[in-house]
Design a protein around this motif. Sequence first.
Motif, PDB file in Angstrom:
ATOM      1  N   ALA A 245     -52.613  90.344  49.193  1.00 13.41           N
ATOM      2  CA  ALA A 245     -53.147  90.212  47.825  1.00 13.41           C
ATOM      3  C   ALA A 245     -52.799  91.447  47.006  1.00 13.41           C
ATOM      4  CB  ALA A 245     -54.654  89.987  47.860  1.00 13.41           C
ATOM      5  N   LEU A 246     -52.940  92.621  47.608  1.00 20.23           N
ATOM      6  CA  LEU A 246     -52.624  93.860  46.899  1.00 20.23           C
ATOM      7  C   LEU A 246     -51.130  94.003  46.631  1.00 20.23           C
ATOM      8  CD1 LEU A 246     -55.085  96.342  48.631  1.00 20.23           C
ATOM      9  CD2 LEU A 246     -55.196  95.496  46.266  1.00 20.23           C
ATOM     10  N   ASP A 247     -50.304  93.463  47.519  1.00 10.96           N
ATOM     11  CA  ASP A 247     -48.856  93.458  47.265  1.00 10.96           C
ATOM     12  C   ASP A 247     -48.581  92.735  45.951  1.00 10.96           C
ATOM     13  OD1 ASP A 247     -48.278  94.810  49.624  1.00 10.96           O
ATOM     14  OD2 ASP A 247     -47.664  93.000  50.717  1.00 10.96           O
ATOM     15  N   ARG A 248     -49.191  91.571  45.781  1.00  9.99           N
ATOM     16  CA  ARG A 248     -48.983  90.781  44.567  1.00  9.99           C
ATOM     17  C   ARG A 248     -49.576  91.480  43.351  1.00  9.99           C
ATOM     18  NH1 ARG A 248     -45.826  88.084  41.575  1.00  9.99           N
ATOM     19  NH2 ARG A 248     -46.706  86.278  40.543  1.00  9.99           N
ATOM     20  N   LEU A 249     -50.796  91.999  43.480  1.00  8.86           N
ATOM     21  CA  LEU A 249     -51.421  92.716  42.362  1.00  8.86           C
ATOM     22  C   LEU A 249     -50.589  93.934  41.983  1.00  8.86           C
ATOM     23  CD1 LEU A 249     -55.195  92.495  43.383  1.00  8.86           C
ATOM     24  CD2 LEU A 249     -53.990  91.149  41.627  1.00  8.86           C
ATOM     25  N   GLY A 250     -49.980  94.573  42.964  1.00  7.47           N
ATOM     26  CA  GLY A 250     -49.102  95.714  42.700  1.00  7.47           C
ATOM     27  C   GLY A 250     -47.839  95.292  41.962  1.00  7.47           C
ATOM     28  N   GLU A 251     -47.239  94.159  42.378  1.00  9.06           N
ATOM     29  CA  GLU A 251     -46.053  93.644  41.685  1.00  9.06           C
ATOM     30  C   GLU A 251     -46.353  93.381  40.215  1.00  9.06           C
ATOM     31  OE1 GLU A 251     -44.913  90.052  43.669  1.00  9.06           O
ATOM     32  OE2 GLU A 251     -44.438  91.099  45.543  1.00  9.06           O
ATOM     33  N   LEU A 252     -47.564  92.900  39.944  1.00 11.61           N
ATOM     34  CA  LEU A 252     -47.973  92.574  38.578  1.00 11.61           C
ATOM     35  C   LEU A 252     -48.549  93.777  37.834  1.00 11.61           C
ATOM     36  CD1 LEU A 252     -49.689  89.162  39.366  1.00 11.61           C
ATOM     37  CD2 LEU A 252     -47.406  89.542  38.399  1.00 11.61           C
ATOM     38  N   GLU A 253     -48.631  94.913  38.525  1.00 12.99           N
ATOM     39  CA  GLU A 253     -49.179  96.162  37.978  1.00 12.99           C
ATOM     40  C   GLU A 253     -50.655  96.029  37.572  1.00 12.99           C
ATOM     41  OE1 GLU A 253     -46.606  97.765  34.945  1.00 12.99           O
ATOM     42  OE2 GLU A 253     -44.822  97.334  36.127  1.00 12.99           O
ATOM     43  N   LEU A 254     -51.385  95.177  38.299  1.00 10.95           N
ATOM     44  CA  LEU A 254     -52.816  95.001  38.036  1.00 10.95           C
ATOM     45  C   LEU A 254     -53.663  95.933  38.896  1.00 10.95           C
ATOM     46  CD1 LEU A 254     -52.950  91.106  37.766  1.00 10.95           C
ATOM     47  CD2 LEU A 254     -52.763  92.791  35.917  1.00 10.95           C
ATOM     48  N   ALA A 255     -53.075  96.465  39.943  1.00 14.73           N
ATOM     49  CA  ALA A 255     -53.737  97.437  40.814  1.00 14.73           C
ATOM     50  C   ALA A 255     -52.628  98.193  41.548  1.00 14.73           C
ATOM     51  CB  ALA A 255     -54.657  96.740  41.822  1.00 14.73           C
ATOM     52  N   ARG A 256     -52.979  99.359  42.072  1.00 16.80           N
ATOM     53  CA  ARG A 256     -52.003 100.109  42.862  1.00 16.80           C
ATOM     54  C   ARG A 256     -52.709 100.751  44.050  1.00 16.80           C
ATOM     55  NH1 ARG A 256     -51.399 102.948  38.047  1.00 16.80           N
ATOM     56  NH2 ARG A 256     -52.950 104.561  37.854  1.00 16.80           N
ATOM     57  N   ARG A 257     -51.913 101.019  45.062  1.00 18.19           N
ATOM     58  CA  ARG A 257     -52.428 101.666  46.267  1.00 18.19           C
ATOM     59  C   ARG A 257     -51.945 103.102  46.313  1.00 18.19           C
ATOM     60  NH1 ARG A 257     -50.778  96.885  50.250  1.00 18.19           N
ATOM     61  NH2 ARG A 257     -49.154  96.824  48.712  1.00 18.19           N
ATOM     62  N   LYS A 258     -52.797 103.949  46.862  1.00 25.69           N
ATOM     63  CA  LYS A 258     -52.460 105.366  46.998  1.00 25.69           C
ATOM     64  C   LYS A 258     -53.085 105.861  48.297  1.00 25.69           C
ATOM     65  CE  LYS A 258     -53.187 109.804  44.791  1.00 25.69           C
ATOM     66  NZ  LYS A 258     -53.913 110.536  43.759  1.00 25.69           N
TER      67      LYS A 258
ATOM     68  N   ARG B  99     -57.670  84.239  46.241  1.00 24.54           N
ATOM     69  CA  ARG B  99     -57.844  85.487  47.003  1.00 24.54           C
ATOM     70  C   ARG B  99     -57.442  86.694  46.161  1.00 24.54           C
ATOM     71  NH1 ARG B  99     -55.593  84.909  52.449  1.00 24.54           N
ATOM     72  NH2 ARG B  99     -57.663  84.131  52.866  1.00 24.54           N
ATOM     73  N   GLN B 100     -56.311  86.595  45.467  1.00 26.56           N
ATOM     74  CA  GLN B 100     -55.865  87.698  44.617  1.00 26.56           C
ATOM     75  C   GLN B 100     -56.873  87.967  43.514  1.00 26.56           C
ATOM     76  OE1 GLN B 100     -52.137  86.047  43.447  1.00 26.56           O
ATOM     77  NE2 GLN B 100     -51.115  86.553  45.377  1.00 26.56           N
ATOM     78  N   LEU B 101     -57.389  86.911  42.906  1.00 24.22           N
ATOM     79  CA  LEU B 101     -58.385  87.074  41.850  1.00 24.22           C
ATOM     80  C   LEU B 101     -59.668  87.678  42.416  1.00 24.22           C
ATOM     81  CD1 LEU B 101     -58.972  86.699  38.860  1.00 24.22           C
ATOM     82  CD2 LEU B 101     -59.737  84.369  39.372  1.00 24.22           C
ATOM     83  N   GLY B 102     -60.064  87.258  43.609  1.00 21.40           N
ATOM     84  CA  GLY B 102     -61.249  87.827  44.249  1.00 21.40           C
ATOM     85  C   GLY B 102     -61.102  89.318  44.505  1.00 21.40           C
ATOM     86  N   VAL B 103     -59.938  89.720  44.998  1.00 22.43           N
ATOM     87  CA  VAL B 103     -59.679  91.146  45.236  1.00 22.43           C
ATOM     88  C   VAL B 103     -59.669  91.889  43.908  1.00 22.43           C
ATOM     89  CG1 VAL B 103     -57.960  92.819  46.051  1.00 22.43           C
ATOM     90  CG2 VAL B 103     -58.471  90.783  47.425  1.00 22.43           C
ATOM     91  N   PHE B 104     -58.960  91.344  42.924  1.00 22.34           N
ATOM     92  CA  PHE B 104     -58.877  91.974  41.606  1.00 22.34           C
ATOM     93  C   PHE B 104     -60.273  92.186  41.019  1.00 22.34           C
ATOM     94  CE2 PHE B 104     -58.904  91.465  36.997  1.00 22.34           C
ATOM     95  CZ  PHE B 104     -58.082  92.512  36.605  1.00 22.34           C
ATOM     96  N   LEU B 105     -61.080  91.142  40.997  1.00 24.12           N
ATOM     97  CA  LEU B 105     -62.418  91.247  40.399  1.00 24.12           C
ATOM     98  C   LEU B 105     -63.314  92.208  41.178  1.00 24.12           C
ATOM     99  CD1 LEU B 105     -63.004  87.531  39.363  1.00 24.12           C
ATOM    100  CD2 LEU B 105     -62.567  89.491  37.848  1.00 24.12           C
TER     101      LEU B 105
END
Length: 124
Positions: free
Chosen positions: A66-79, A32-38
Amino acid sequence: MSVQTNADQLIGILRDTTVSLVRRDGPDLSARQLGVFLTVYLNAGPHTVRGLAQDLNVSKPAITRALDRLGELELARRKVDPMDRRSVLVQRTLKGAVFLRELRQTMSEADGIIAAPALQEEFA
């Protein structure tokens, strides 16, 4: 080359890529995280939590996790969207762009590994 052979090659590339991601130093992403990232990195934005949930046909809380995890890894951020404060925009990061480049390289290497045996079978 048959459709089945091509599908088998793609599955092999996916397997080898996934194994490489799991073996490397650092965290690996869930499907799921990879799907969101891609989706964020390969599809034109702007991306919102609501839009990602709709695109991927999953709940907004699933996208948020998923975005929480991507944010922890600094692969995406929310604004917060300055035009509509009810909406949350998902932004790409430099670290995410580097991860995408590494992912492409890993897949290319897996494709090379898969292609060599296929050629040997074809000419045997």
